[in-house]
Design a protein around this motif. Structure first.
Motif, PDB file in Angstrom:
ATOM      1  N   ASP A 160       3.111  -8.157   5.344  1.00 17.74           N
ATOM      2  CA  ASP A 160       2.296  -9.358   5.180  1.00 17.74           C
ATOM      3  C   ASP A 160       3.242 -10.528   4.962  1.00 17.74           C
TER       4      ASP A 160
ATOM      5  N   ARG B 285      -8.151  -4.630   5.050  1.00 13.01           N
ATOM      6  CA  ARG B 285      -8.179  -5.598   3.955  1.00 13.01           C
ATOM      7  C   ARG B 285      -7.577  -4.994   2.694  1.00 13.01           C
ATOM      8  N   ALA B 286      -7.883  -3.717   2.455  1.00 16.58           N
ATOM      9  CA  ALA B 286      -7.282  -3.043   1.303  1.00 16.58           C
ATOM     10  C   ALA B 286      -5.772  -2.958   1.436  1.00 16.58           C
TER      11      ALA B 286
ATOM     12  N   THR C  23      -3.851  -5.037   3.134  1.00 13.94           N
ATOM     13  CA  THR C  23      -3.303  -6.381   2.946  1.00 13.94           C
ATOM     14  C   THR C  23      -3.264  -6.770   1.477  1.00 13.94           C
ATOM     15  N   ALA C  24      -4.367  -6.519   0.762  1.00 10.59           N
ATOM     16  CA  ALA C  24      -4.420  -6.893  -0.656  1.00 10.59           C
ATOM     17  C   ALA C  24      -3.384  -6.125  -1.469  1.00 10.59           C
ATOM     18  N   THR C  25      -3.258  -4.826  -1.178  1.00  9.91           N
ATOM     19  CA  THR C  25      -2.282  -4.013  -1.923  1.00  9.91           C
ATOM     20  C   THR C  25      -0.869  -4.422  -1.589  1.00  9.91           C
TER      21      THR C  25
ATOM     22  N   LYS D  40       0.137  -7.392  -0.799  1.00  8.67           N
ATOM     23  CA  LYS D  40       0.407  -8.626  -1.534  1.00  8.67           C
ATOM     24  C   LYS D  40       0.712  -8.331  -3.000  1.00  8.67           C
ATOM     25  N   ALA D  41      -0.048  -7.400  -3.589  1.00  7.31           N
ATOM     26  CA  ALA D  41       0.200  -7.043  -4.992  1.00  7.31           C
ATOM     27  C   ALA D  41       1.561  -6.381  -5.152  1.00  7.31           C
TER      28      ALA D  41
END
Length: 385
Positions: free
Chosen positions: A16, A117-118, A120-122, A124-125
């Protein structure tokens, strides 16, 4: 929380790139593009069905018999259904199909993109340092959840790698600081003594040289470990038995002085790999077997070849090692037993180097604690695929 830098940041940026670099182009939603794709397909399918149904109706005519209450019958001739009414009905159906197709396409695209989406979010975290977090996409099992499982394994290896790196740096800093502190203290004491004569200063210089040699050997061991973890730079063919024989030349006298029985069973074993790294592996295995042993003990080295597999085994007597402590042997700066010589010449890096070289050659490493004391370590080399 630890920040990621260097290659790790570049790797996560590839997952990402938004957290690491700006973009001048407007971001196009993948869900919108998939929705347009699905909606177009649904709309064209509806248009085709409508055409299949309505076109034959244009050739039908409803007739009713004169002075009869009998319902009309359909015939295949005549003027057919009013084209104007058919056009109005078809237009209304096509207009109503547009929002239906778009809504269906949006829903389907959203369902398929939910795992992404999961991811991508993970990602980023994790890029912020939360290496313990996982995707855990769960069911159903498909290509996306399989990708999530692969990424979870990748994140787990990254976390283990960073944790091991932090521990290694901390331990290496401590190990390097100890001889430096000793050297500094030694020199300060010598300089503070106003009555120090030439003999005293000579003794101090000799101790300083010994500390310097200790530090030099430690740095060399660290460089060997780093080189081993880097992997095999070149592959060459050699006889493992010949390498073992060369290593034993420098250890035979040491084993004799320690009162150890050195057994050799060296059958020819041709293999491919980095001969320099394999020699380092053999040296550290033999050195470990001699160093952590007892007077009157044994060291047995065996090489053999069976089919495409080449095996190196080193067995030694010594102190009893619990099975649940074996994994610690291959971690840097771990010492489970005291050096038989009583001198602090071991850095706890020997078997860590052995494991790194074995991993670089994709070899299987097996360690067994002997009930009577000591270890039996076997390295199995197979051709690289």
């Amino acid at each position: 929380m630890t920040e990621l830098t260097g290659p790790a940041q570049q790797h996560l940026a590839a997952i990402d790139p938004e957290p690491f670099a700006g973009t001048t182009q407007p971001r196009r939603s993948l869900q919108a593009r998939l929705t347009l794709f699905y909606a177009t397909g649904i709309y064209l399918a509806g248009l085709g069905i409508l055409a299949i149904v309505t076109i034959p109706l244009t050739g039908l005519q409803k007739t009713t018999a004169v002075d009869s209450n009998t319902p009309g019958v359909l015939s295949g001739t005549g003027q057919g259904i009013d084209p104007h009414q058919l056009m109005i009905g078809s237009t209304i159906a096509l207009v109503l199909l547009i929002p239906i197709a778009w809504a269906a396409g949006w829903y389907v695209a959203g369902r398929f993109l939910r795992p992404l989406r999961a991811v991508t979010a993970t990602a980023k975290a994790i890029s912020a340092g939360n290496l313990h977090q996982r995707l855990a996409l769960g069911e159903p099992t498909d290509e996306l959840t399989e990708l999530g499982s692969i990424l979870d394994d990748l994140f787990a290896r990254l976390e283990a790698s960073f944790t091991a790196q932090r521990h290694f740096v901390a331990n290496a800093s401590h190990e390097l600081r100890t001889p430096l502190a000793g050297l500094r203290t030694l020199l300060e004491v010598a300089l503070a003594d106003p009555d120090a004569d030439a003999a005293t200063l000579r003794s101090v210089c000799q101790e300083a040289l010994a500390l310097g040699e200790h530090q030099e050997r430690l740095v060399q061991a660290l460089l060997t470990l780093a080189t081993s973890e880097r992997g095999v730079a070149r592959w060459e063919t050699f006889d493992l038995a010949d390498l073992v024989a060369e290593v034993l030349v420098s250890h035979r006298e040491q084993a004799t002085q320690a009162g150890l029985h050195l057994g050799e069973h060296l059958a020819p074993a041709a293999m491919s790999g980095d001969a320099r790294l394999i020699q380092s592996l053999i040296t550290n295995l033999v050195d470990n077997a001699v160093r952590y042993n007892h007077s009157g003990g044994l060291v047995d080295i065996t090489t053999r070849a069976a089919g495409n597999e080449v095996t190196l085994s080193v067995t030694n007597s010594g102190p009893v090692i619990p099975d649940d402590q074996l994994h610690r042997l291959f971690q840097p700066f771990q010492r489970l037993a005291p050096d038989r010589s009583g001198r602090r010449e071991s850095y706890g890096l020997g078997l860590a180097i052995v494991k790194a070289v074995a991993d670089a050659h994709h070899a299987a490493l097996t360690t067994t604690a002997r009930a009577e004391g000591g270890l039996s370590i076997t390295v199995r080399f197979t051709p690289a695929t």
